[in-house]
Scaffold this motif. Structure first.
Motif, PDB file in Angstrom:
ATOM      1  N   ARG A 181       0.557  -4.973  10.766  1.00 13.42           N
ATOM      2  CA  ARG A 181       0.633  -5.605   9.466  1.00 13.42           C
ATOM      3  C   ARG A 181      -0.216  -4.866   8.443  1.00 13.42           C
ATOM      4  N   TRP A 184       1.719  -1.819   7.439  1.00 14.11           N
ATOM      5  CA  TRP A 184       2.833  -2.198   6.568  1.00 14.11           C
ATOM      6  C   TRP A 184       2.333  -2.531   5.160  1.00 14.11           C
ATOM      7  N   SER A 188       3.523  -0.536   1.827  1.00 10.95           N
ATOM      8  CA  SER A 188       4.205  -1.260   0.751  1.00 10.95           C
ATOM      9  C   SER A 188       3.507  -1.104  -0.587  1.00 10.95           C
TER      10      SER A 188
END
Length: 218
Positions: A181, A184, A188
């Motif tokens: 996470r 990610w 992003s």
């Protein structure tokens, strides 16, 4: 009737363990009555890769008594699980429950301090603070998922070996999810992959390996 000698000497279901479990369940009930919306935030923390800044601002506040209560619950349960592992695998050198509580609390505080310091250093608090706060929610989820595990561990001796491995798998999966996470989140926001890898190795993976090595040695 003669008392069961195995039960009287079994440290897993000592009176203080029962008290810790009852307090954890009682705290959980109070939070459920006072702040039922927190379960939705925890569900999002598990099933969504990003919570959104509005949710983080409104629901993930360290001054929030419900969140603090959930963190206390998580530390209590995770410390109990660590103590149970000690009792099973290293009964001759096991540490006290209080020692484990300090270790777990220190890990949570250390992660916040490290990320806060890095955020000030790079001049961008948004990414690292979101990673820190969602990480806190994953610690809470770990405590909630392990609560039934430590409860059954205390009173069903025939299942202890399997339950210890179940708890360790839960912790390992949540830790890997935390790292995934974090990666990610960085991607992003346009952070280069090499910077994400460097951060995860320096601030997440290496400290985790050092902690495991330390716990194994002492």
């Amino acid at each position: 009737m003669r008392p069961d000698p195995l039960r009287t000497v079994d440290p897993f279901n000592a009176e203080w363990v029962t008290i810790v479990l009852l307090l954890a369940v009682g705290l959980l009930a109070l939070i459920n009555l006072g702040a039922p919306r927190k379960w939705g935030v925890l569900a999002q923390a598990l099933f969504r890769l990003r919570l959104g800044r509005q949710v983080l601002r409104d629901e993930v506040d360290l001054r929030d008594r419900a969140l603090l209560g959930l963190l206390v619950l998580a530390v209590s349960v995770l410390a109990l699980f660590g103590w149970q592992m000690d009792q099973m695998w290293r009964p001759d050198v096991h540490h006290s429950y209080g020692w484990w509580a300090l270790v777990v609390g220190g890990v949570l505080a250390g992660q916040l301090v490290v990320n806060g310091s890095l955020a000030r250093f790079i001049g961008d608090r948004s990414i690292l603070m979101e990673h820190s706060y969602t990480g806190l929610l994953l610690h809470v989820l770990a405590g909630l998922l392990l609560l039934p595990v430590v409860a059954v561990l205390a009173y069903r001796s025939e299942w202890r070996h399997e339950l210890l491995w179940t708890g360790m798998v839960i912790l390992a999966l949540l830790l890997l999810y935390r790292w995934f996470r974090g990666g990610w989140l960085g991607l992003s926001e346009g952070v280069p992959g090499r910077h994400i890898l460097l951060y995860l190795c320096a601030a997440e993976v290496l400290p985790a390996l050092l902690l495991v090595s330390l716990l194994h040695a002492v």
